[in-house]
Scaffold this motif. Structure first.
Motif, mmCIF file in Angstrom:
data_model
loop_
_atom_site.group_PDB
_atom_site.id
_atom_site.type_symbol
_atom_site.label_atom_id
_atom_site.label_comp_id
_atom_site.label_asym_id
_atom_site.label_seq_id
_atom_site.Cartn_x
_atom_site.Cartn_y
_atom_site.Cartn_z
ATOM 1 N N LEU A 131 0.181 -4.730 0.196
ATOM 2 C CA LEU A 131 -0.768 -4.306 -0.383
ATOM 3 C C LEU A 131 -1.498 -4.925 -1.406
ATOM 4 O O LEU A 131 -0.433 -5.470 -2.119
ATOM 5 N N THR A 135 -4.507 -0.906 -4.169
ATOM 6 C CA THR A 135 -3.906 -0.134 -3.340
ATOM 7 C C THR A 135 -2.312 0.234 -3.720
ATOM 8 O O THR A 135 -1.955 1.283 -3.394
ATOM 9 N N THR A 139 -1.076 3.742 -4.101
ATOM 10 C CA THR A 139 -0.123 4.329 -3.148
ATOM 11 C C THR A 139 1.280 4.787 -3.785
ATOM 12 O O THR A 139 1.944 5.945 -3.289
ATOM 13 N N CYS A 142 0.845 8.355 -5.050
ATOM 14 C CA CYS A 142 0.547 9.045 -3.809
ATOM 15 C C CYS A 142 2.476 9.298 -3.449
ATOM 16 O O CYS A 142 2.443 10.439 -3.393
ATOM 17 N N MET A 143 2.949 8.363 -3.334
ATOM 18 C CA MET A 143 4.266 8.404 -2.881
ATOM 19 C C MET A 143 5.107 9.422 -4.010
ATOM 20 O O MET A 143 6.029 10.122 -3.609
ATOM 21 N N MET A 144 4.962 9.233 -5.249
ATOM 22 C CA MET A 144 5.687 9.572 -6.305
ATOM 23 C C MET A 144 5.166 11.271 -6.129
ATOM 24 O O MET A 144 6.102 12.088 -6.593
ATOM 25 N N ARG A 146 4.624 13.030 -3.524
ATOM 26 C CA ARG A 146 5.180 13.408 -2.378
ATOM 27 C C ARG A 146 6.721 13.663 -2.811
ATOM 28 O O ARG A 146 7.299 14.755 -2.555
ATOM 29 N N ALA B 127 2.508 10.290 1.880
ATOM 30 C CA ALA B 127 2.820 9.464 0.976
ATOM 31 C C ALA B 127 1.880 8.101 1.307
ATOM 32 O O ALA B 127 1.343 7.447 0.193
ATOM 33 N N LEU B 128 1.739 7.599 2.220
ATOM 34 C CA LEU B 128 1.005 6.504 2.673
ATOM 35 C C LEU B 128 -0.204 6.695 3.179
ATOM 36 O O LEU B 128 -0.779 5.940 3.992
ATOM 37 N N LYS B 129 -0.843 7.838 2.999
ATOM 38 C CA LYS B 129 -2.373 8.275 3.438
ATOM 39 C C LYS B 129 -3.311 7.199 3.068
ATOM 40 O O LYS B 129 -4.346 7.245 3.786
ATOM 41 N N LEU B 130 -3.107 6.538 2.159
ATOM 42 C CA LEU B 130 -4.410 5.645 1.872
ATOM 43 C C LEU B 130 -4.505 4.284 2.476
ATOM 44 O O LEU B 130 -5.552 3.847 2.610
ATOM 45 N N LEU B 131 -3.581 4.025 3.517
ATOM 46 C CA LEU B 131 -3.676 2.885 4.287
ATOM 47 C C LEU B 131 -4.023 3.326 5.713
ATOM 48 O O LEU B 131 -3.675 4.423 6.133
#
Lengths: 157, 157
Positions: A131, A135, A139, A142-144, A146, B127-131
């Motif tokens: 990435l 990004t 991401t 986002c992961m954190m 979750r 978690a990876l939804k941005l991709l």
DNA sequence: TATAATAAAGGTCAAAGATAGTCAATGAAA
DNA sequence: TTTCATTGACTATCTTTGACCTTTATTATA
């Protein structure tokens, strides 16, 4: 008191079932038929009233023999702490900040050292090397989040 | 709770046989007769529920006296298992396959159930939804490899 | 016996069927 | 006006089915 709309009724119905069983499995179409509403309203109810934050775990499957399974999960007592730490997470998150957060989680005895390391390996920039920088950091954030969600009901062993 | 459709039933039946024997040999036509389904459904079940990633080995033979042999594969030590599973990881990795892999790691006592769940939360499509789909799956593969690397290291402690 | 036909398996793949999910427009209520 | 609820068209995913293909064993025949 004024539970007069359909969504509230459906919510109540499901919660009643959960009271009896602790785990409910429904078929979206059947439930929609039963309440004479469109199927997607069932999704609406689930998305607004049976979230992880509210202590529910939902799993579903499409296709023949599909289902929606709703389960009540016990939230652990780390809730406040997790919320506080979660506030640190912005839209973006660097590796460094991830490390700091995981360290705090460890310090407060929410995760083990090993768990922190495993998570870190998945959050590393090496893991996300495909990435671009922006990004990557988004991401990671986002992961954190979750992870935090999961930690709300995972009991430390 | 579990048997929602024909495929699930067939899966369960085979797993029960495996429980007793460790190795099962079936005749596709017979099995199809038994469950009153088309023969190719047996292939469907095998392809979706008895993959290498899920710890099964399948061998078959056509023609007179043909058969389908399903075996639970047991791997020996951790180094091997990690390598073997890692070989299985392609450039891309789906959530489903990630689950299968983590399950194997748990089964072989390389990670705990909780660790598997925490990892899964980080690997989830949420978690990876941005991709975009492709990047998501490539990244997931990348992440899993990092995890493996870490596990090799952790093992030594 | 060597070879060719036939029968007896299992394999593949794509279409059709069965569910559930998403999203955005619209409506209702606070 | 702002937020919450309702709807339905469109999408995604999983299962079931069947037509057609490949491999192997057996039988008939030169």
């Amino acid at each position: 008191m004024t539970n007069h709309n359909m969504s509230d009724l459906i919510e109540e119905y499901i919660k009643q079932l959960l009271e009896e069983e602790g785990l409910v499995e429904i078929r979206r179409t059947d439930m929609a038929d039963q309440f004479q509403c469109v199927p997607s309203q069932i999704n609406y109810v689930i998305n607004t009233r049976f979230t992880v934050g509210q202590g529910y775990h939902v799993k579903s499957k499409r296709g023949g023999g599909g289902y929606i399974r709703i389960q009540k999960v016990e939230l652990n007592h780390h809730g406040d702490l997790l919320s506080e730490l979660e506030d640190w997470i912005d839209q973006k998150l660097s590796v460094k900040d991830s490390m700091a957060i995981l360290q705090q989680l460890y310090k407060y005895d929410i995760i083990t050292k090993r768990e922190a390391n495993l998570c870190l390996s998945l959050l590393s920039s090496d893991a996300l090397k495909l990435l671009d920088k922006t990004t990557e950091e988004k991401t990671r954030a986002c992961m954190m989040k979750r992870l935090f969600e999961r930690l709300r009901y995972e009991e430390k062993e």
